[in-house]
Design a protein around this motif. Sequence first.
Motif, PDB file in Angstrom:
ATOM      1  N   GLU A 229      61.933   9.288  26.774  1.00 52.41           N
ATOM      2  CA  GLU A 229      62.925   9.656  26.359  1.00 52.41           C
ATOM      3  C   GLU A 229      63.793   8.715  25.232  1.00 52.41           C
ATOM      4  O   GLU A 229      64.714   9.162  24.852  1.00 52.41           O
ATOM      5  CB  GLU A 229      63.940  10.612  27.069  1.00 52.41           C
ATOM      6  N   ARG A 230      63.261   7.601  25.190  1.00 51.12           N
ATOM      7  CA  ARG A 230      63.811   6.491  24.453  1.00 51.12           C
ATOM      8  C   ARG A 230      63.091   5.687  23.515  1.00 51.12           C
ATOM      9  O   ARG A 230      61.925   6.187  23.334  1.00 51.12           O
ATOM     10  CB  ARG A 230      64.063   5.345  25.669  1.00 51.12           C
ATOM     11  N   GLU A 231      63.654   4.920  22.710  1.00 51.13           N
ATOM     12  CA  GLU A 231      62.901   4.421  21.390  1.00 51.13           C
ATOM     13  C   GLU A 231      61.874   3.399  21.840  1.00 51.13           C
ATOM     14  O   GLU A 231      60.896   3.345  20.992  1.00 51.13           O
ATOM     15  CB  GLU A 231      63.824   3.479  20.596  1.00 51.13           C
ATOM     16  N   ASN A 232      61.787   3.060  23.173  1.00 53.22           N
ATOM     17  CA  ASN A 232      60.588   2.064  23.302  1.00 53.22           C
ATOM     18  C   ASN A 232      59.139   2.664  23.684  1.00 53.22           C
ATOM     19  O   ASN A 232      58.162   2.143  23.744  1.00 53.22           O
ATOM     20  CB  ASN A 232      61.153   0.903  24.475  1.00 53.22           C
ATOM     21  N   TYR A 233      59.242   4.066  23.685  1.00 57.36           N
ATOM     22  CA  TYR A 233      58.113   4.841  24.092  1.00 57.36           C
ATOM     23  C   TYR A 233      57.028   4.477  22.923  1.00 57.36           C
ATOM     24  O   TYR A 233      57.324   4.740  21.644  1.00 57.36           O
ATOM     25  CB  TYR A 233      58.397   6.135  24.402  1.00 57.36           C
ATOM     26  N   GLY A 234      55.803   4.353  23.047  1.00 58.04           N
ATOM     27  CA  GLY A 234      54.844   4.035  22.137  1.00 58.04           C
ATOM     28  C   GLY A 234      53.442   4.067  22.548  1.00 58.04           C
ATOM     29  O   GLY A 234      53.353   4.261  23.988  1.00 58.04           O
ATOM     30  N   VAL A 235      52.452   4.089  21.947  1.00 58.31           N
ATOM     31  CA  VAL A 235      50.828   4.013  22.288  1.00 58.31           C
ATOM     32  C   VAL A 235      50.245   2.761  21.969  1.00 58.31           C
ATOM     33  O   VAL A 235      50.356   2.128  21.052  1.00 58.31           O
ATOM     34  CB  VAL A 235      50.324   5.213  21.336  1.00 58.31           C
ATOM     35  N   SER A 236      49.405   2.372  22.866  1.00 56.98           N
ATOM     36  CA  SER A 236      48.761   1.195  22.959  1.00 56.98           C
ATOM     37  C   SER A 236      47.222   1.510  23.582  1.00 56.98           C
ATOM     38  O   SER A 236      46.952   2.664  23.744  1.00 56.98           O
ATOM     39  CB  SER A 236      49.416  -0.199  23.556  1.00 56.98           C
ATOM     40  N   TRP A 237      46.493   0.538  23.732  1.00 58.06           N
ATOM     41  CA  TRP A 237      45.106   0.800  24.281  1.00 58.06           C
ATOM     42  C   TRP A 237      44.562  -0.422  25.377  1.00 58.06           C
ATOM     43  O   TRP A 237      45.083  -1.718  25.231  1.00 58.06           O
ATOM     44  CB  TRP A 237      44.160   1.129  23.206  1.00 58.06           C
ATOM     45  N   TYR A 247      38.697  -2.702  32.629  1.00 59.74           N
ATOM     46  CA  TYR A 247      39.613  -2.387  31.215  1.00 59.74           C
ATOM     47  C   TYR A 247      40.061  -3.780  31.043  1.00 59.74           C
ATOM     48  O   TYR A 247      40.690  -4.587  31.723  1.00 59.74           O
ATOM     49  CB  TYR A 247      40.181  -1.202  31.224  1.00 59.74           C
ATOM     50  N   ARG A 248      40.006  -4.251  29.699  1.00 55.60           N
ATOM     51  CA  ARG A 248      40.547  -5.349  29.080  1.00 55.60           C
ATOM     52  C   ARG A 248      41.883  -5.126  28.141  1.00 55.60           C
ATOM     53  O   ARG A 248      41.669  -4.083  27.393  1.00 55.60           O
ATOM     54  CB  ARG A 248      39.527  -6.282  28.435  1.00 55.60           C
ATOM     55  N   ARG A 249      42.628  -5.921  28.068  1.00 55.33           N
ATOM     56  CA  ARG A 249      43.827  -5.573  27.194  1.00 55.33           C
ATOM     57  C   ARG A 249      43.430  -6.288  25.960  1.00 55.33           C
ATOM     58  O   ARG A 249      42.908  -7.390  25.731  1.00 55.33           O
ATOM     59  CB  ARG A 249      44.954  -6.380  27.698  1.00 55.33           C
ATOM     60  N   PRO A 250      44.043  -5.809  24.837  1.00 53.65           N
ATOM     61  CA  PRO A 250      43.733  -6.310  23.568  1.00 53.65           C
ATOM     62  C   PRO A 250      44.606  -7.832  23.366  1.00 53.65           C
ATOM     63  O   PRO A 250      45.626  -7.779  23.868  1.00 53.65           O
ATOM     64  CB  PRO A 250      44.378  -5.499  22.478  1.00 53.65           C
ATOM     65  N   GLU A 251      43.992  -8.670  22.722  1.00 51.18           N
ATOM     66  CA  GLU A 251      44.699 -10.061  22.581  1.00 51.18           C
ATOM     67  C   GLU A 251      45.984  -9.894  21.964  1.00 51.18           C
ATOM     68  O   GLU A 251      46.640 -10.508  22.093  1.00 51.18           O
ATOM     69  CB  GLU A 251      43.785 -10.717  21.627  1.00 51.18           C
TER      70      GLU A 251
END
Length: 325
Positions: A229-237, A247-251
């Motif tokens: 419900e807040r502005e910090n919500y977003g999408v990554s991979w 699974y590896r994190r993107p650099e």
Amino acid sequence: MTSTHHSTYTNPVHPQTFADPFVLRHQGFYYAYGTAPGNADGRAFPVLRSPDLVQWEPLGHALVPSGGHDFWAPEVAYKDGTFHMYYSAQGIEGRDHQLRVATSTDPAGPFVDVTPGVAGALVPDQPFSIDAHPFCDDDGQWYLFYCVDFLELEDDHRVGTGIVVDRLLEMKRLEGKPRMVHRPHEDWHLFLKSRTMYGNVYDWHTVEGAAVLKHDGLYYCFYSGGAWERENYGVSWVVADHPLGPYRRPEEGGRALLMHTLEGQLIGPGHNSFVQSPSGDETWIVYHAWGPDRAGRRMCIDRLRWEGGKPVTDGPTCTPQAAPA
């Protein structure tokens, strides 16, 4: 429904509350399922139908619940003539959210619960499980990505909700050998400071809403992080060589890399799914976002493309865009 060609669209593409949108393409139509209030006869999950991802026709509500309340995040998989809906419900046998499965022979439903045991759960050993995402690999093997809570501090991981994956032995039975996919580890993954959970107080962090795409032989698990419900919500991979990981994190980590709040326009975009355009030549991300009025999370769409082997989108967009081709 009568189809009218649209050359453009503007987000949101549906005016009503429709959180956690999942879109399934079947026999020339798109079916969207989302989290929203139930209807008068007790069914849950509104379902919409579209020929083009732009104009959507309401078809009622899809799920006939077997009990509980607060039904969240439906996703549907089609196999051998049967549609399988994965979702979570709270309050069955007094438990917190638990993953369940329902089936139908029609993508619009009704879906009837077939979770093993009348009051069973797909993940009975977890006190909390949500956000199931079924994924079928090229060899026909199905996997289920879902979320559970982690209280252990390991490496740079933080306490909170994370994503695991398990193999589906059949569409309503897991192997029971979940592997960790991704746990919260960044400041932007914060859900709530000083949250009381499991008899203790934590700075609770969250990654949730898995959606998997295979691209150039790699498996990209997209996730939403932060507070819904807040502005910090977003999408990554994160990315792996096999659906079960590791699974590896993107650099370029440290922020929501694919999509984040468009200040004053679309707030907290996330909990997405992916679908191909009518021509099959484009991949589209379907997600929810709050408008400035905060009246509800509504369904939005934007193109996904790949640049230098990395996923990119112009979203969230709130101005006219070229419609899906």
